[in-house]
Design a protein around this motif. Structure first.
Motif, PDB file in Angstrom:
ATOM      1  N   SER A   8       0.797  -1.298   0.048  1.00  0.00           N
ATOM      2  CA  SER A   8      -0.020   0.019  -0.091  1.00  0.00           C
ATOM      3  C   SER A   8       0.973   1.263   0.118  1.00  0.00           C
ATOM      4  N   THR A   9       0.200   2.273  -0.482  1.00  0.00           N
ATOM      5  CA  THR A   9       1.057   3.667  -0.382  1.00  0.00           C
ATOM      6  C   THR A   9       0.721   4.147   0.898  1.00  0.00           C
ATOM      7  N   ALA A  10      -0.083   3.644   1.886  1.00  0.00           N
ATOM      8  CA  ALA A  10      -0.269   4.481   3.202  1.00  0.00           C
ATOM      9  C   ALA A  10       0.856   3.914   4.001  1.00  0.00           C
ATOM     10  N   ALA A  11       1.150   5.029   5.026  1.00  0.00           N
ATOM     11  CA  ALA A  11       2.142   5.032   5.980  1.00  0.00           C
ATOM     12  C   ALA A  11       1.952   3.803   6.792  1.00  0.00           C
ATOM     13  N   ILE A  12       3.030   3.282   7.099  1.00  0.00           N
ATOM     14  CA  ILE A  12       3.151   1.834   7.982  1.00  0.00           C
ATOM     15  C   ILE A  12       3.021   2.422   9.378  1.00  0.00           C
ATOM     16  N   ASN A  13       1.919   2.074  10.150  1.00  0.00           N
ATOM     17  CA  ASN A  13       1.603   2.214  11.483  1.00  0.00           C
ATOM     18  C   ASN A  13       2.110   1.064  12.225  1.00  0.00           C
ATOM     19  N   GLU A  14       3.242   1.305  12.897  1.00  0.00           N
ATOM     20  CA  GLU A  14       3.732   0.294  13.729  1.00  0.00           C
ATOM     21  C   GLU A  14       3.008  -0.018  15.066  1.00  0.00           C
ATOM     22  N   ALA A  15       2.728   0.962  15.697  1.00  0.00           N
ATOM     23  CA  ALA A  15       2.212   0.712  16.781  1.00  0.00           C
ATOM     24  C   ALA A  15       0.542   0.011  16.436  1.00  0.00           C
ATOM     25  N   ALA A  16      -0.178   0.579  15.670  1.00  0.00           N
ATOM     26  CA  ALA A  16      -1.493  -0.124  15.238  1.00  0.00           C
ATOM     27  C   ALA A  16      -1.163  -1.598  14.841  1.00  0.00           C
ATOM     28  N   LEU A  17      -0.046  -1.820  14.301  1.00  0.00           N
ATOM     29  CA  LEU A  17       0.032  -3.321  13.980  1.00  0.00           C
ATOM     30  C   LEU A  17       0.564  -4.013  15.023  1.00  0.00           C
ATOM     31  N   ALA A  18       1.150  -3.320  15.910  1.00  0.00           N
ATOM     32  CA  ALA A  18       1.447  -4.219  17.129  1.00  0.00           C
ATOM     33  C   ALA A  18       0.275  -4.670  18.126  1.00  0.00           C
ATOM     34  N   VAL A  78       2.550 -14.840   9.951  1.00  0.00           N
ATOM     35  CA  VAL A  78       3.559 -14.069   9.387  1.00  0.00           C
ATOM     36  C   VAL A  78       2.350 -12.734   8.810  1.00  0.00           C
ATOM     37  N   ARG A  79       3.053 -11.535   9.149  1.00  0.00           N
ATOM     38  CA  ARG A  79       2.405 -10.358   8.821  1.00  0.00           C
ATOM     39  C   ARG A  79       3.322  -9.490   7.962  1.00  0.00           C
ATOM     40  N   LEU A  80       3.016  -9.041   6.944  1.00  0.00           N
ATOM     41  CA  LEU A  80       4.056  -8.204   6.076  1.00  0.00           C
ATOM     42  C   LEU A  80       3.653  -7.046   5.577  1.00  0.00           C
ATOM     43  N   VAL A  81       4.207  -5.856   5.560  1.00  0.00           N
ATOM     44  CA  VAL A  81       3.687  -4.665   4.914  1.00  0.00           C
ATOM     45  C   VAL A  81       4.734  -4.088   4.197  1.00  0.00           C
ATOM     46  N   HIS A  82       4.563  -3.866   3.225  1.00  0.00           N
ATOM     47  CA  HIS A  82       5.578  -3.051   2.123  1.00  0.00           C
ATOM     48  C   HIS A  82       4.701  -1.700   1.735  1.00  0.00           C
ATOM     49  N   GLN A 119      15.126 -11.036  -3.619  1.00  0.00           N
ATOM     50  CA  GLN A 119      15.740 -11.708  -4.582  1.00  0.00           C
ATOM     51  C   GLN A 119      14.661 -11.976  -5.563  1.00  0.00           C
ATOM     52  N   LYS A 120      13.169 -12.137  -5.300  1.00  0.00           N
ATOM     53  CA  LYS A 120      12.181 -12.529  -5.897  1.00  0.00           C
ATOM     54  C   LYS A 120      11.006 -11.551  -6.115  1.00  0.00           C
ATOM     55  N   VAL A 121      10.905 -10.621  -5.310  1.00  0.00           N
ATOM     56  CA  VAL A 121       9.593 -10.063  -5.284  1.00  0.00           C
ATOM     57  C   VAL A 121       9.774  -8.598  -6.208  1.00  0.00           C
ATOM     58  N   PRO A 122       9.035  -8.527  -7.132  1.00  0.00           N
ATOM     59  CA  PRO A 122       9.284  -7.267  -8.130  1.00  0.00           C
ATOM     60  C   PRO A 122       8.893  -5.863  -7.432  1.00  0.00           C
ATOM     61  N   ILE A 123       9.713  -5.444  -6.697  1.00  0.00           N
ATOM     62  CA  ILE A 123       9.653  -4.079  -6.138  1.00  0.00           C
ATOM     63  C   ILE A 123      11.075  -3.346  -6.381  1.00  0.00           C
ATOM     64  N   TRP A 124      10.995  -2.156  -6.963  1.00  0.00           N
ATOM     65  CA  TRP A 124      12.253  -1.573  -7.174  1.00  0.00           C
ATOM     66  C   TRP A 124      11.922   0.013  -6.477  1.00  0.00           C
ATOM     67  N   LYS A 125      13.117   0.452  -6.176  1.00  0.00           N
ATOM     68  CA  LYS A 125      13.223   1.830  -5.682  1.00  0.00           C
ATOM     69  C   LYS A 125      14.001   2.906  -6.641  1.00  0.00           C
TER      70      LYS A 125
ATOM     71  N   PRO B  73      17.027  -6.275 -11.683  1.00  0.00           N
ATOM     72  CA  PRO B  73      17.038  -6.887 -10.419  1.00  0.00           C
ATOM     73  C   PRO B  73      15.956  -6.195  -9.521  1.00  0.00           C
ATOM     74  N   VAL B  74      15.332  -6.975  -8.497  1.00  0.00           N
ATOM     75  CA  VAL B  74      14.324  -6.093  -7.563  1.00  0.00           C
ATOM     76  C   VAL B  74      15.291  -5.554  -6.446  1.00  0.00           C
ATOM     77  N   GLN B  75      14.387  -4.845  -5.656  1.00  0.00           N
ATOM     78  CA  GLN B  75      15.158  -4.013  -4.716  1.00  0.00           C
ATOM     79  C   GLN B  75      14.206  -3.677  -3.649  1.00  0.00           C
ATOM     80  N   GLY B  76      13.185  -4.629  -3.076  1.00  0.00           N
ATOM     81  CA  GLY B  76      12.355  -4.358  -2.110  1.00  0.00           C
ATOM     82  C   GLY B  76      12.901  -4.180  -0.817  1.00  0.00           C
ATOM     83  N   GLY B  77      12.288  -3.583   0.164  1.00  0.00           N
ATOM     84  CA  GLY B  77      12.525  -3.565   1.438  1.00  0.00           C
ATOM     85  C   GLY B  77      13.116  -2.037   1.924  1.00  0.00           C
TER      86      GLY B  77
END
Lengths: 130, 77
Positions: A8-18, A78-82, A119-125, B73-77
């Protein structure tokens, strides 16, 4: 194994997740990791990182990684937020939580999950210069 | 096919279509893409290739309607 994935584009709310954390009776370990945008990328100062994803494929690849975790360790959840889009410096872009009976498997599963993601999840920065 | 991340900047487009003959492999499509978009040539060896939602090897044979993605190459995190 229970899984919860948020991209999501929303800010990660760590307190709410905890606060929403649920642990079964046999669980004695909870590991959470927060990946935060650094002020320096390479050798240059930045203001933020702009994250982009092939979201449908990312969700599928995360599901495959969660399956591999379940096959390898007695993990309960497992809970994961990106976060996607522009994430300012000092804010988390990634939050991962693993609950398990003992710390060894929780640490190992969390480390594996993040290594596989990188290695595998197609996210780029794209770093945004200061 | 789709281009992701800075590959879209290098090609100048996020999507393109090409006509393929029967039994074309993913590797052959990559070769065609490099001819059509030579700016991707420098990233040839690090290019990741997916068909639909799965990574596939160069010898994967494509079928009608397959959506191919090319990305760095992917760059998550």
């Amino acid at each position: 194994m229970k899984t919860e994935l948020t991209i999501s584009t929303a800010a990660i709310n760590e307190a709410a997740l905890a606060k929403r954390r649920e642990m079964g009776k046999g669980m004695g370990a909870v590991i959470y990791f927060s990946g935060v945008v650094r002020e320096i990328e390479g050798n240059a100062p930045i203001t933020a990182i702009d994250y982009e994803a092939h979201e449908e494929m990312a969700r599928h690849q995360f599901a495959l990684i969660f399956d591999a975790v379940e096959k390898s360790w007695p993990v309960e959840s497992v809970r994961l937020v990106h976060r996607l889009g522009v994430v300012p410096v000092n804010e988390p872009s990634l939050w991962v939580e693993v609950t398990a009976p003992h710390r060894a498997e929780a640490f190992d599963a969390c480390q594996f999950l993040i290594d596989e993601m990188k290695q595998k999840v197609p996210i780029w920065k794209k770093p945004l210069p200061a | 096919m789709k281009f992701w991340s800075y590959f879209a900047d290098l090609t100048g487009c996020k999507e393109a279509e090409i006509e393929l003959s029967d039994y074309t492999t993913l590797g052959q499509v990559h070769t065609i893409v490099l001819e059509q978009f030579p700016k991707l040539a420098g990233a040839k060896n690090s290019t990741l290739k997916a068909v639909g939602l799965e990574y596939e090897d160069d010898d994967f044979v494509l079928s009608d309607g397959d959506e191919v993605s090319f990305f760095p190459p992917v760059q998550g995190g």
